[in-house]
Design a protein around this motif. Structure first.
Motif, PDB file in Angstrom:
ATOM      1  N   TYR A  21      -6.256  -5.156  -2.815  1.00  0.00           N
ATOM      2  CA  TYR A  21      -5.358  -6.521  -2.171  1.00  0.00           C
ATOM      3  C   TYR A  21      -5.848  -7.732  -2.909  1.00  0.00           C
ATOM      4  CZ  TYR A  21      -3.976  -3.204   1.523  1.00  0.00           C
ATOM      5  OH  TYR A  21      -3.561  -2.145   2.377  1.00  0.00           O
ATOM      6  N   SER A  42       0.827  -1.298  -0.006  1.00  0.00           N
ATOM      7  CA  SER A  42      -0.055   0.033  -0.103  1.00  0.00           C
ATOM      8  C   SER A  42       0.976   1.173   0.162  1.00  0.00           C
ATOM      9  CB  SER A  42      -0.902  -0.027   1.176  1.00  0.00           C
ATOM     10  OG  SER A  42      -1.782   1.056   1.167  1.00  0.00           O
ATOM     11  N   ARG A  89      -7.915   0.573  -5.550  1.00  0.00           N
ATOM     12  CA  ARG A  89      -8.549   1.083  -4.088  1.00  0.00           C
ATOM     13  C   ARG A  89     -10.155   1.638  -4.169  1.00  0.00           C
ATOM     14  NH1 ARG A  89      -4.054   1.934  -0.645  1.00  0.00           N
ATOM     15  NH2 ARG A  89      -2.109   2.329  -1.608  1.00  0.00           N
TER      16      ARG A  89
END
Length: 471
Positions: free
Chosen positions: A355, A224, A349
């Motif tokens: 992820y 991130s 995102r």
């Protein structure tokens, strides 16, 4: 080709080979030192042990990369005496003090605090250790400052005069030498490139472990942070590169002409050549794909303004066009891919798939080496584009070389190739081996009742990971 010309070519190849190896390690360690400082600072502020695990994970990699950078850099200084003694003699009164300043500031900072940073976390206070980490990061940045000042002076020399024995000596203030016209642009562009190089490596390591299913908090946190860096800094680098290009156009127009493939001058409406095959003999670009007017718009910010071409100087004063032309396109192309990676990260995102997106993770993994390739390509543009001058418009490269024979420089070049590939291949392999393991909670030592009860952070995190818990 005469023996003198062959020896000159081999000496240039030798220096290019050694500096290319060296350049990739400082480009990584400058950014990684700052990343370590950020990680430790966040740990001290939040007391989140995830940051400490990442710090201890990356400090091992930093130590190896830093050591290889120091070793590879030592060799280059010897070449100034063996292969480039004329340059050292004539430019020494300017270059020598700047290199000494680098040792007195950057090297002393790094040498003084590196041991505390690497081995002192459990031996000194947390604040003192953090101060040591900050000083190492400052030392790497100071090293870049002085080295880039030297290189920039060779690109845009100012503040000097020639004495009675032909040496370049100070004329006026050292500030004129240090802050020469291209230095601020080159410093910003290069330091940002180092940060992006580090972010790409960190992001690639995070992506690798996410693809392997190692979606632990440390892995997700590093990925991130790297993608935020790409999203924010890559566009800034594009803007910094544009300003650097405008400065280069002002002070080194033939370098820009080679970058753009402009053999002929344009009074206005210069096109932007995207691709093609430059031919210096016929002074043209074959099979070129170009966009009308865009060259003037990008480089002069006005389509009605023109650009100087290579036809404004004699052939012997032109840089090798093909090398500069393609190296520039590699650098710029990778820069836009970096920006694209940052945008894809932002998009994922927003979609809530940051992820889980294998597309993003594979893209980030593929871009891992891109920073190193881009900085080497940029260095090629800078140095080859300066030719045939070692000090731009002041001293020609052929006049800077030592009186060396072909057998001597050939033997040393072969030795460097063998030793460098042997030693640095092992170092690179070891770094990749360290990266192949995800950050472990075992890097953080348990304290107090937790230690006495036999409950370790590693076990706690392992159980949480098995249950699918994350940040």
């Amino acid at each position: 080709m005469a023996d003198g010309e062959t020896a000159l070519l081999l000496a240039r190849i030798q220096f290019a080979f050694t500096v290319s190896f060296h350049f990739i390690f400082p480009a990584f360690s400058i950014g990684l030192a700052s990343y370590l400082a950020v990680l430790e600072g966040l740990w001290l502020k939040t007391r989140d042990d995830t940051y400490l695990r990442l710090f201890k994970y990356w400090i091992k990699i930093f130590a190896v990369a830093f050591a290889m950078g120091v070793v590879s850099g030592i060799v280059m200084s010897y070449q100034f005496g063996t292969n480039w003694s004329v340059f050292s003699d004539r430019a020494g009164p300017i270059i020598g003090p700047l290199m000494a300043y680098e040792v007195l500031t950057a090297f002393f900072l790094e040498a003084g605090f590196l041991g505390v940073m690497l081995f002192g976390m459990d031996k000194v206070g947390k604040k003192l250790h953090f101060f040591a980490t900050l000083m190492v990061a400052a030392g790497t940045a100071a090293s870049a400052f002085w080295i880039l000042s030297v290189n920039s002076w060779m690109q845009t020399p100012t503040g000097h005069e020639v004495n009675e024995v032909g040496q370049y000596v100070l004329a006026g203030s050292w500030l004129d030498v240090i802050f020469n016209p291209s230095f601020p642009y080159r410093l910003v562009h290069t330091v940002i490139a180092a940060y992006l190089t580090t972010a790409l490596v960190v992001g690639a390591v995070g992506a690798w472990h996410l693809l392997k299913g190692h979606d632990r908090p440390g892995v997700k946190r590093m990925f991130s942070m790297a993608m935020w860096m790409m999203a924010i800094v890559a566009p800034i680098q594009i803007l910094a590169g544009d300003q650097h290009g405008l400065n280069t156009l002002e002070h080194q127009p033939m370098k820009v002409a080679a970058m753009e493939g402009h053999f002929e001058s344009f009074e206005s409406h210069a096109p932007l050549i995207l691709f093609g095959i430059p031919d210096s003999e016929e002074e043209t670009v074959h099979y070129k794909v170009q966009i009308p007017d865009l060259g003037s718009l990008i480089l002069r910010h006005d389509v009605n303004l023109g650009l100087e071409g290579l036809d404004t100087v004699a052939r012997e004063d032109r840089p090798p066009v093909g090398i500069v032309f393609w190296a520039f396109r590699i650098m710029v192309g990778l820069g836009f891919l970096m920006a694209g990676l940052g945008l894809l990260g932002l998009f994922m995102r927003w979609r809530g798939k940051f992820y889980s997106s294998r597309l993003l993770h594979r893209f980030a993994l593929l871009m891992g080496p891109a920073g190193f390739v881009a900085v080497i390509a940029g260095w090629v543009v800078t140095e080859v584009g300066r030719q045939p001058w070692v000090i731009y418009n002041v001293m020609r490269t052929e006049d800077a070389v030592s009186a060396i024979g072909v057998p001597g420089v050939t033997g040393s070049l072969i030795a460097f190739v063998i030793v460098y590939f042997s030693v640095f291949s092992v170092g690179t392999w070891y770094i990749l081996k360290l990266m192949s393991h995800p950050p472990s909670a075992g890097d953080v030592e348990p304290q107090g009742p937790i230690r006495s009860a036999g409950i370790t952070p590693a076990a706690i995190e392992e159980k949480a990971w098995e249950r699918g818990e994350d940040e």
